[in-house]
Design a protein around this motif. Structure first.
Motif, PDB file in Angstrom:
ATOM      1  N   THR A 134       1.785 -66.242  55.982  1.00 21.27           N
ATOM      2  CA  THR A 134       3.121 -65.664  55.839  1.00 21.27           C
ATOM      3  C   THR A 134       4.193 -66.683  56.212  1.00 21.27           C
ATOM      4  N   ALA A 135       3.982 -67.399  57.309  1.00 21.37           N
ATOM      5  CA  ALA A 135       4.963 -68.407  57.738  1.00 21.37           C
ATOM      6  C   ALA A 135       5.140 -69.481  56.664  1.00 21.37           C
ATOM      7  N   LEU A 136       4.054 -69.926  56.081  1.00 25.57           N
ATOM      8  CA  LEU A 136       4.120 -70.948  55.033  1.00 25.57           C
ATOM      9  C   LEU A 136       4.823 -70.423  53.786  1.00 25.57           C
ATOM     10  N   MET A 137       4.452 -69.222  53.371  1.00 21.19           N
ATOM     11  CA  MET A 137       5.049 -68.653  52.157  1.00 21.19           C
ATOM     12  C   MET A 137       6.528 -68.333  52.362  1.00 21.19           C
ATOM     13  N   ASP A 138       6.890 -67.834  53.521  1.00 21.67           N
ATOM     14  CA  ASP A 138       8.303 -67.547  53.804  1.00 21.67           C
ATOM     15  C   ASP A 138       9.135 -68.826  53.738  1.00 21.67           C
ATOM     16  N   ALA A 139       8.612 -69.904  54.313  1.00 18.78           N
ATOM     17  CA  ALA A 139       9.338 -71.181  54.295  1.00 18.78           C
ATOM     18  C   ALA A 139       9.488 -71.700  52.868  1.00 18.78           C
ATOM     19  N   ALA A 140       8.421 -71.618  52.080  1.00 20.55           N
ATOM     20  CA  ALA A 140       8.482 -72.105  50.696  1.00 20.55           C
ATOM     21  C   ALA A 140       9.395 -71.224  49.846  1.00 20.55           C
ATOM     22  N   ALA A 141       9.388 -69.923  50.069  1.00 18.43           N
ATOM     23  CA  ALA A 141      10.264 -69.009  49.323  1.00 18.43           C
ATOM     24  C   ALA A 141      11.726 -69.251  49.703  1.00 18.43           C
ATOM     25  N   ALA A 142      11.992 -69.472  50.982  1.00 16.37           N
ATOM     26  CA  ALA A 142      13.361 -69.730  51.436  1.00 16.37           C
ATOM     27  C   ALA A 142      13.911 -71.012  50.821  1.00 16.37           C
ATOM     28  N   ASP A 143      13.036 -71.968  50.544  1.00 12.61           N
ATOM     29  CA  ASP A 143      13.437 -73.217  49.897  1.00 12.61           C
ATOM     30  C   ASP A 143      13.513 -73.088  48.379  1.00 12.61           C
ATOM     31  N   GLY A 144      13.145 -71.934  47.858  1.00 15.70           N
ATOM     32  CA  GLY A 144      13.159 -71.732  46.413  1.00 15.70           C
ATOM     33  C   GLY A 144      12.015 -72.410  45.687  1.00 15.70           C
ATOM     34  N   GLU A 145      10.982 -72.830  46.440  1.00 15.89           N
ATOM     35  CA  GLU A 145       9.864 -73.548  45.844  1.00 15.89           C
ATOM     36  C   GLU A 145       8.780 -72.620  45.309  1.00 15.89           C
ATOM     37  N   ILE A 146       8.741 -71.375  45.825  1.00 18.87           N
ATOM     38  CA  ILE A 146       7.813 -70.381  45.284  1.00 18.87           C
ATOM     39  C   ILE A 146       8.577 -69.072  45.095  1.00 18.87           C
ATOM     40  N   ARG A 147       8.001 -68.205  44.293  1.00 14.17           N
ATOM     41  CA  ARG A 147       8.605 -66.893  44.052  1.00 14.17           C
ATOM     42  C   ARG A 147       8.645 -66.096  45.349  1.00 14.17           C
ATOM     43  N   SER A 148       9.671 -65.304  45.509  1.00 14.08           N
ATOM     44  CA  SER A 148       9.794 -64.500  46.723  1.00 14.08           C
ATOM     45  C   SER A 148       9.206 -63.100  46.559  1.00 14.08           C
ATOM     46  N   ASP A 149       8.737 -62.772  45.355  1.00  9.47           N
ATOM     47  CA  ASP A 149       8.196 -61.434  45.113  1.00  9.47           C
ATOM     48  C   ASP A 149       6.683 -61.351  45.310  1.00  9.47           C
ATOM     49  N   ILE A 150       6.064 -62.429  45.757  1.00 11.72           N
ATOM     50  CA  ILE A 150       4.612 -62.434  45.987  1.00 11.72           C
ATOM     51  C   ILE A 150       4.360 -62.165  47.460  1.00 11.72           C
ATOM     52  N   ARG A 151       3.547 -61.168  47.731  1.00  6.10           N
ATOM     53  CA  ARG A 151       3.228 -60.828  49.125  1.00  6.10           C
ATOM     54  C   ARG A 151       2.144 -61.764  49.651  1.00  6.10           C
ATOM     55  N   SER A 152       2.251 -62.091  50.913  1.00  8.59           N
ATOM     56  CA  SER A 152       1.243 -62.968  51.506  1.00  8.59           C
ATOM     57  C   SER A 152      -0.122 -62.283  51.547  1.00  8.59           C
ATOM     58  N   THR A 153      -0.156 -60.957  51.587  1.00 11.08           N
ATOM     59  CA  THR A 153      -1.444 -60.251  51.551  1.00 11.08           C
ATOM     60  C   THR A 153      -2.140 -60.465  50.207  1.00 11.08           C
ATOM     61  N   ASP A 154      -1.343 -60.540  49.122  1.00  6.77           N
ATOM     62  CA  ASP A 154      -1.924 -60.822  47.805  1.00  6.77           C
ATOM     63  C   ASP A 154      -2.437 -62.263  47.739  1.00  6.77           C
ATOM     64  N   MET A 155      -1.674 -63.169  48.318  1.00  7.36           N
ATOM     65  CA  MET A 155      -2.099 -64.574  48.349  1.00  7.36           C
ATOM     66  C   MET A 155      -3.379 -64.717  49.166  1.00  7.36           C
ATOM     67  N   PHE A 156      -3.451 -64.009  50.285  1.00  4.61           N
ATOM     68  CA  PHE A 156      -4.659 -64.057  51.108  1.00  4.61           C
ATOM     69  C   PHE A 156      -5.857 -63.539  50.323  1.00  4.61           C
ATOM     70  N   ALA A 157      -5.672 -62.455  49.582  1.00 13.47           N
ATOM     71  CA  ALA A 157      -6.768 -61.909  48.770  1.00 13.47           C
ATOM     72  C   ALA A 157      -7.215 -62.927  47.721  1.00 13.47           C
ATOM     73  N   ALA A 158      -6.258 -63.618  47.102  1.00 17.26           N
ATOM     74  CA  ALA A 158      -6.602 -64.627  46.100  1.00 17.26           C
ATOM     75  C   ALA A 158      -7.352 -65.797  46.740  1.00 17.26           C
ATOM     76  N   LEU A 159      -6.910 -66.229  47.909  1.00 17.77           N
ATOM     77  CA  LEU A 159      -7.608 -67.314  48.612  1.00 17.77           C
ATOM     78  C   LEU A 159      -9.014 -66.889  49.007  1.00 17.77           C
ATOM     79  N   ALA A 160      -9.147 -65.651  49.460  1.00 14.83           N
ATOM     80  CA  ALA A 160     -10.473 -65.142  49.823  1.00 14.83           C
ATOM     81  C   ALA A 160     -11.386 -65.109  48.604  1.00 14.83           C
ATOM     82  N   GLY A 161     -10.823 -64.741  47.456  1.00 15.24           N
ATOM     83  CA  GLY A 161     -11.615 -64.744  46.223  1.00 15.24           C
ATOM     84  C   GLY A 161     -12.086 -66.141  45.852  1.00 15.24           C
ATOM     85  N   ILE A 162     -11.207 -67.112  45.968  1.00  9.22           N
ATOM     86  CA  ILE A 162     -11.599 -68.499  45.691  1.00  9.22           C
ATOM     87  C   ILE A 162     -12.687 -68.919  46.674  1.00  9.22           C
TER      88      ILE A 162
END
Length: 194
Positions: A134-162
């Motif tokens: 969450t801390a990483l995604m919030d920082a990247a979203a605040a910088d406009g480098e990633i979309r702000s509509d993606i939840r960190s829980t979804d990202m965690f699920a995707a990482l777990a799948g990988i």
């Protein structure tokens, strides 16, 4: 004595403990439950007495080694954010997540034995990892480098799948490609590769 009232370890004792934990991850990953604690002590460059003084049982060592891997992963976030732009910090951290998942996969039998004996090596690991992400995604979203509509829980699920499909050492190239695909999907539409 509770953890809160324990005195901090001397620097040399902390180094020995860290060496034991790193060696335990390597040896349990290679040999599973058949790993000899004496080999772990030898690989760590300490005596068996030092190992047993720190970890009186095999289960205590396995649980501490796993929890140390989680802590290393999560504790890397501030340093990554200080050294890299947020999106690159997130990218670097996802590689560390796969390293963590590879170690966890290698220790699977040992971790199952801890659970079977009544231990809970996983405890709050999910919450710690989620918070780091969450801390990483919030920082990247605040910088406009990633979309702000993606939840960190979804990202965690995707990482777990990988991690579930590509965490073996011989699958590292596939894991890298999947991580790139995932991270490219986080970019705002205007920044995505053509």
């Amino acid at each position: 004595m509770s953890d809160a009232t324990k005195r901090p370890l001397r620097a040399d004792a902390q180094r020995n403990r860290d060496k034991i934990l790193a060696a335990a991850v390597r040896v349990f990953s290679e040999e599973g439950l058949d790993a000899h604690l004496e080999r772990i002590a030898k690989e760590a460059g300490v005596g068996s007495g030092t190992l047993y003084r720190n970890f009186p049982t095999r289960e205590a060592l396995i649980e501490a080694a796993y929890r140390n891997e989680v802590a290393r992963l999560c504790d890397s976030v501030p340093g990554l954010l200080a050294a890299l732009p947020p999106a690159e910090a997130l990218r670097a951290w996802t590689r560390r997540f796969i390293d963590y998942a590879t170690a966890k996969l290698g220790m699977a039998d040992a971790l199952r034995a801890v659970v079977a004996s009544g231990g809970d090596p996983y405890g709050d690991s999910r919450a710690l990892i989620q918070s780091a992400l969450t801390a990483l995604m919030d920082a990247a979203a605040a910088d406009g480098e990633i979309r702000s509509d993606i939840r960190s829980t979804d990202m965690f699920a995707a990482l777990a799948g990988i991690a579930l499909t590509s965490a073996r050492p011989d699958q590292r190239e596939q894991a890298e490609r999947l991580l790139d695909l995932l991270l490219d999907g986080l970019r705002p539409t205007a920044q995505r590769p053509a």
